[in-house]
Scaffold this motif. Structure first.
Motif, PDB file in Angstrom:
ATOM      1  N   GLY A 142       0.802  -1.239   0.000  1.00 32.47           N
ATOM      2  CA  GLY A 142       0.000   0.000   0.000  1.00 32.47           C
ATOM      3  C   GLY A 142       0.818   1.263   0.000  1.00 32.47           C
ATOM      4  O   GLY A 142       1.897   1.322   0.584  1.00 32.47           O
ATOM      5  N   GLY A 143       0.261   2.283  -0.653  1.00 34.14           N
ATOM      6  CA  GLY A 143       0.959   3.550  -0.759  1.00 34.14           C
ATOM      7  C   GLY A 143       1.858   3.587  -1.979  1.00 34.14           C
ATOM      8  O   GLY A 143       1.936   2.615  -2.736  1.00 34.14           O
ATOM      9  N   VAL A 144       2.523   4.712  -2.158  1.00 38.84           N
ATOM     10  CA  VAL A 144       3.348   4.875  -3.362  1.00 38.84           C
ATOM     11  C   VAL A 144       4.707   5.472  -3.032  1.00 38.84           C
ATOM     12  O   VAL A 144       4.923   5.991  -1.947  1.00 38.84           O
ATOM     13  N   LEU A 145       5.590   5.385  -4.001  1.00 40.07           N
ATOM     14  CA  LEU A 145       6.894   6.036  -3.902  1.00 40.07           C
ATOM     15  C   LEU A 145       7.032   6.962  -5.102  1.00 40.07           C
ATOM     16  O   LEU A 145       6.592   6.629  -6.201  1.00 40.07           O
ATOM     17  N   LEU A 146       7.631   8.105  -4.874  1.00 39.64           N
ATOM     18  CA  LEU A 146       7.749   9.088  -5.942  1.00 39.64           C
ATOM     19  C   LEU A 146       9.213   9.250  -6.338  1.00 39.64           C
ATOM     20  O   LEU A 146      10.073   9.464  -5.481  1.00 39.64           O
ATOM     21  N   ASP A 147       9.455   9.129  -7.638  1.00 35.83           N
ATOM     22  CA  ASP A 147      10.807   9.364  -8.142  1.00 35.83           C
ATOM     23  C   ASP A 147      10.830  10.768  -8.767  1.00 35.83           C
ATOM     24  O   ASP A 147      10.298  10.986  -9.856  1.00 35.83           O
ATOM     25  N   TYR A 148      11.430  11.687  -8.023  1.00 34.43           N
ATOM     26  CA  TYR A 148      11.407  13.090  -8.450  1.00 34.43           C
ATOM     27  C   TYR A 148      12.047  13.285  -9.821  1.00 34.43           C
ATOM     28  O   TYR A 148      11.653  14.169 -10.568  1.00 34.43           O
ATOM     29  N   THR A 149      13.045  12.453 -10.151  1.00 35.10           N
ATOM     30  CA  THR A 149      13.748  12.681 -11.412  1.00 35.10           C
ATOM     31  C   THR A 149      12.864  12.372 -12.616  1.00 35.10           C
ATOM     32  O   THR A 149      13.019  12.944 -13.676  1.00 35.10           O
ATOM     33  N   LYS A 150      11.899  11.456 -12.406  1.00 31.19           N
ATOM     34  CA  LYS A 150      11.019  11.133 -13.533  1.00 31.19           C
ATOM     35  C   LYS A 150       9.790  12.044 -13.590  1.00 31.19           C
ATOM     36  O   LYS A 150       9.108  12.109 -14.605  1.00 31.19           O
ATOM     37  N   CYS A 151       9.485  12.692 -12.464  1.00 29.96           N
ATOM     38  CA  CYS A 151       8.258  13.512 -12.363  1.00 29.96           C
ATOM     39  C   CYS A 151       8.343  14.708 -13.310  1.00 29.96           C
ATOM     40  O   CYS A 151       9.336  15.426 -13.346  1.00 29.96           O
ATOM     41  N   ILE A 152       7.251  14.924 -14.095  1.00 27.69           N
ATOM     42  CA  ILE A 152       7.230  16.062 -15.026  1.00 27.69           C
ATOM     43  C   ILE A 152       6.363  17.200 -14.490  1.00 27.69           C
ATOM     44  O   ILE A 152       6.008  18.134 -15.206  1.00 27.69           O
ATOM     45  N   ALA A 153       5.976  17.111 -13.232  1.00 26.00           N
ATOM     46  CA  ALA A 153       5.216  18.177 -12.551  1.00 26.00           C
ATOM     47  C   ALA A 153       3.911  18.520 -13.255  1.00 26.00           C
ATOM     48  O   ALA A 153       3.534  19.682 -13.353  1.00 26.00           O
ATOM     49  N   CYS A 154       3.216  17.491 -13.774  1.00 26.16           N
ATOM     50  CA  CYS A 154       1.962  17.764 -14.486  1.00 26.16           C
ATOM     51  C   CYS A 154       0.793  17.966 -13.525  1.00 26.16           C
ATOM     52  O   CYS A 154      -0.232  18.534 -13.895  1.00 26.16           O
ATOM     53  N   GLY A 155       0.919  17.461 -12.297  1.00 27.67           N
ATOM     54  CA  GLY A 155      -0.148  17.672 -11.319  1.00 27.67           C
ATOM     55  C   GLY A 155      -1.295  16.676 -11.414  1.00 27.67           C
ATOM     56  O   GLY A 155      -2.288  16.817 -10.713  1.00 27.67           O
ATOM     57  N   ASN A 156      -1.192  15.653 -12.276  1.00 27.08           N
ATOM     58  CA  ASN A 156      -2.268  14.659 -12.377  1.00 27.08           C
ATOM     59  C   ASN A 156      -2.524  13.943 -11.051  1.00 27.08           C
ATOM     60  O   ASN A 156      -3.661  13.659 -10.695  1.00 27.08           O
TER      61      ASN A 156
END
Ligand code: SF4
Ligand code: SF4
Lengths: 585, 138
Positions: free
Chosen positions: B77-91
């Motif tokens: 459960g839950g998620v992990l965020l990889d900032y380097t892949k994030c394109i800051a789209c806000g979805n």
């Protein structure tokens, strides 16, 4: 943004509908922030002899380095020229305003001029909107105004909404500004200055994250402070019963003024004690932003609708020691419901609870003594304990339906200058008396305090200490202790930390905290800054015509015994002179 | 054992925001812009508060709507965020119906709870707590 960097000042001119920002880092380097920067800006912006209700009187809000940074760094300072005293107007407010202003990136906000029509301001990081508030003007309750702006604006959880009630619109000299429904910029009439500018409300919101020169030290200090503030017995009383914990001890020591200080004990103390209200009425606890103590106690009062059987509403009304003193004890109201209903009326109208209670208790005694009659009160008989009559009187003070209520709307100093009863008009330097008949230091503190408020220097606490030792402070000694305390409080109110945390934020602690910003400020330097700020406040007072010689000592305080016996006028004067020497020294 | 942050009793919340400031202090910074937890009143402080925290969903919508593969599922459960892949789209912000994905305005990227529990140790009233998640059969 660097946490050790405060510099941006937002200027808003309501007459020209213009706003601009200026970077003035040197001002914050020299005067810290909060009260220190506030008094500097007031000196700059307020012309000598300004009409407090004229467009030339500025409203200045300031925050300091600790706001949003260290726990209980939760307050903001308002500076203006007071319509009540005609000199220094300063009040301190909690709620969410201080943190929101800091997070919006403004060290200070200066509001000048006067709008053509009613407006409210919506301030966010980098943007200011001047919005029409015609619909909000004249609204019955201050809480409805909050509700509407809440719906209109974004930033929930990161914002503060401050507003005035009808009292501010109608320029009552002791109208307050309400923030987050239960906190106030209470004393000295900021609400009237808002009203004079046709400024109904301010919404401010912001989001920021501040960096440190020594991040590790910051976390360590935070943890140390957080632990002390949540675990230490120093904060226990505020946490458990809140300020109403004072009712019973003050009553037991015969230092709780009642019936316009004809008595120093209150017949309804048990009923209106923090303990009793907690047991039957406490409905919710809440806190200012960034404060784990949560001293705000809110009573739930269930009220039936008179017009509609089977309908009830639950009003949530906050209670604190000072309003219990002023609207309960002074008016001899001996029921929680009566007190809460009156409190609610005063809140919705946006009056300062302390001034209102003292004004009404003077009027009641004046009526008893025949100085005024039904002709003046327009048929309303003011009798001790009759909360319904007091609710009506509060409405009439705001609507100012005749000369008498107009006079009451200007405070007890003015009303008694017109109708007599000076001896029992309980104001110091023009500001109505707080609830501590503890002895010489308390009243001396009200006389000489820059705001003539008990929070200036807590003279009562000096009394409480000496009273416990069974002695009476000599006037010069009391003056010195008051001066030292008031000077140190300038530092706290420049940071801006809540005075309730004063036992934790010692000069040494504050100095250590500055190290996290990479600033070195020795405890001695901090103390010296405090003295400078205090002297600067007095310089403003003198400039606006204040003089220690012209202070009036209400005879009543020398007629009712304190734990130190009867106070003597000569002793109080001796204390005033000693204090003046320290201020001018 | 995987843990998640849970709201134990929201009616105890006094709105002090100590938790928000704590989460931001994970970066040794003061403020709220980088906080993954959000507290706001329910239409005025007199009516109490809402505490918005990540629910550690088994089937997380934020994961499903992330177009860049920056969000991956965490075990149990839950998620992990990889900032380097994030394109800051806000979805992800829009995708989370409880509003638990916050936006870090200092770096202009989302901030999603990692269930470390740091905030819970600053809640003076035990409103939030780090709890163990029961293992899910896969
Ligand atoms: S558990 Fe950790 S990441 Fe999640 S809200 Fe609390 S402090 Fe922030
Ligand atoms: S720390 Fe606890 S009481 Fe304070 S706002 Fe967060 S959840 Fe509520």
């Amino acid at each position: 943004m660097d946490a050790g960097m405060l510099s941006k000042i937002l200027y808003i001119d309501l007459s020209r509908r213009r706003h601009w920002a200026k970077e003035r880092p040197e001002l914050f380097e020299e005067s810290l922030g909060g009260a220190g920067v506030g008094i500097r800006l007031l000196g700059e912006e307020c012309p000598t002899g300004a009409d407090p209700l004229g467009p030339e009187n500025p409203i200045i809000f300031t925050v300091g380095y600790f706001d949003g940074v260290f726990p209980l760094g939760s307050k903001a300072i308002a500076m203006f020229k007071s319509p009540l005293t005609g000199n220094l107007g300063e009040s301190h407010g909690g709620g969410r305003f201080g943190v929101a202003q800091r997070m919006a990136g403004y060290g200070a906000i200066v509001i000048k001029g006067r709008s053509e029509g009613p407006v409210y301001l919506a301030i966010t990081n980098g943007d200011v909107k001047i919005r029409d508030a015609s619909t909000l003007w004249g609204m019955t309750g201050s809480s409805t105004v909050g509700r509407i702006i809440r719906e209109n604006e974004g930033g929930a959880g990161l914002r503060s909404i401050m507003r005035i009630g009808k009292a501010g619109e109608r320029l009552v000299s002791y109208a307050c500004v309400i923030t987050e429904t239960y906190r106030h910029f209470g004393r000295l009439g900021l609400g009237a200055v808002f009203g004079s500018k046709r400024l109904k409300a301010i919404m401010i919101s912001g989001r920021d994250s501040l960096t440190f020169k020594s991040p590790k030290l910051y976390r360590e200090l935070y943890d140390e402070l957080f632990k002390t503030l949540t675990k230490s017995p120093l904060m226990k009383k505020y946490h458990e019963l809140g300020t109403p914990m004072n009712v019973l001890p003050l009553n037991a020591t015969k230092t709780l003024p009642s019936k316009n200080l004809q008595l120093a004990q209150f017949g309804g103390a048990e009923v209106l004690s923090g303990e009793a209200i907690l047991e039957r009425y406490l409905g919710r606890r809440t806190a200012c932003a960034h404060c784990p103590v949560s001293c705000i106690h809110i009573a739930a009062l269930r009220v039936p609708y008179e017009s509609e059987p089977y309908f009830y509403k639950t009003k949530m009304i906050s209670y604190d020691y000072e309003p219990i003193y002023a609207l309960g004890s002074m008016l001899d109201i001996r029921s929680v419901e009566g007190y809460l209903k009156l409190m609610d009326t005063v809140e919705e109208l946006g009056l300062d609870a302390m001034s209102t209670g003292v004004v009404l208790s003077w009027a009641t005694e004046a009526m008893e003594r025949g100085l005024i009659g039904l002709a003046e009160t327009a048929g309303l008989s003011l009798r001790w304990g009759d909360y319904k009559a007091y609710m009506e009187a509060a409405e009439r003070i705001v609507s100012q339906r005749n000369e008498f209520y107009k006079a009451l709307a200007r405070g007890v100093e003015y009303a008694s200058s017109k109708y007599g009863g000076r001896d029992f008009a309980l104001a110091f330097g023009g500001n109505e008396m707080p609830g501590y008949h503890t002895g010489l230091a308390s009243h001396l503190g009200h006389l000489v305090g820059a705001r003539h408020s008990h929070l200036d220097n807590a003279g009562y606490s000096i009394d409480q200490k000496t009273n416990a030792e069974g002695r009476r402070p000599a006037p010069a000694e009391a003056a010195r202790l008051i001066f030292e305390e008031e000077a140190w409080r300038q530092v706290l109110s420049s940071l801006v930390v809540c005075f309730f945390a004063r036992g934790v934020y010692t000069p040494e602690m504050v100095s250590r905290c500055f190290a996290a910003f990479g600033k070195s400020l020795a405890p001695e330097n901090l103390r010296r800054k405090g003295e400078e700020i205090l002297k600067e406040k007095h310089a403003f007072k003198f400039r606006e015509g204040f003089s220690f010689d012209r202070l009036r000592i209400p005879k009543r305080i020398t007629e009712i015994p304190t734990p130190q016996g009867m106070l003597k006028e000569e002793e109080l004067w001796e204390g005033v002179r000693a204090f003046e020497r320290l201020i001018r020294g | 054992m995987v843990k998640k942050l849970s709201v134990i009793d929201v009616d105890l919340c006094v709105g002090c925001q100590s938790c928000m400031f704590a989460c931001n202090r994970r970066f040794a910074e003061a403020g709220v812009a980088r906080s993954a937890i959000h507290v706001q009143s329910v239409g005025g402080v007199e009516h109490g508060f809402i505490v918005k925290v990540c629910r550690a969903c088994q089937d997380p919508p934020c994961f499903k709507v992330c177009p860049s593969g920056a969000i991956s599922k965490r075990k149990d459960g839950g998620v992990l965020l990889d900032y380097t892949k994030c394109i800051a789209c806000g979805n992800c912000v829009k995708g989370c119906i409880v509003g638990a994905v916050q936006w870090d305005t200092t770096i202009d990227k989302p901030v999603i709870c990692v269930h470390c529990g740091y905030c819970a140790s600053y809640c003076p009233y035990g409103v939030i707590r780090l709890e163990e998640i029961e293992e899910v059969e896969t």
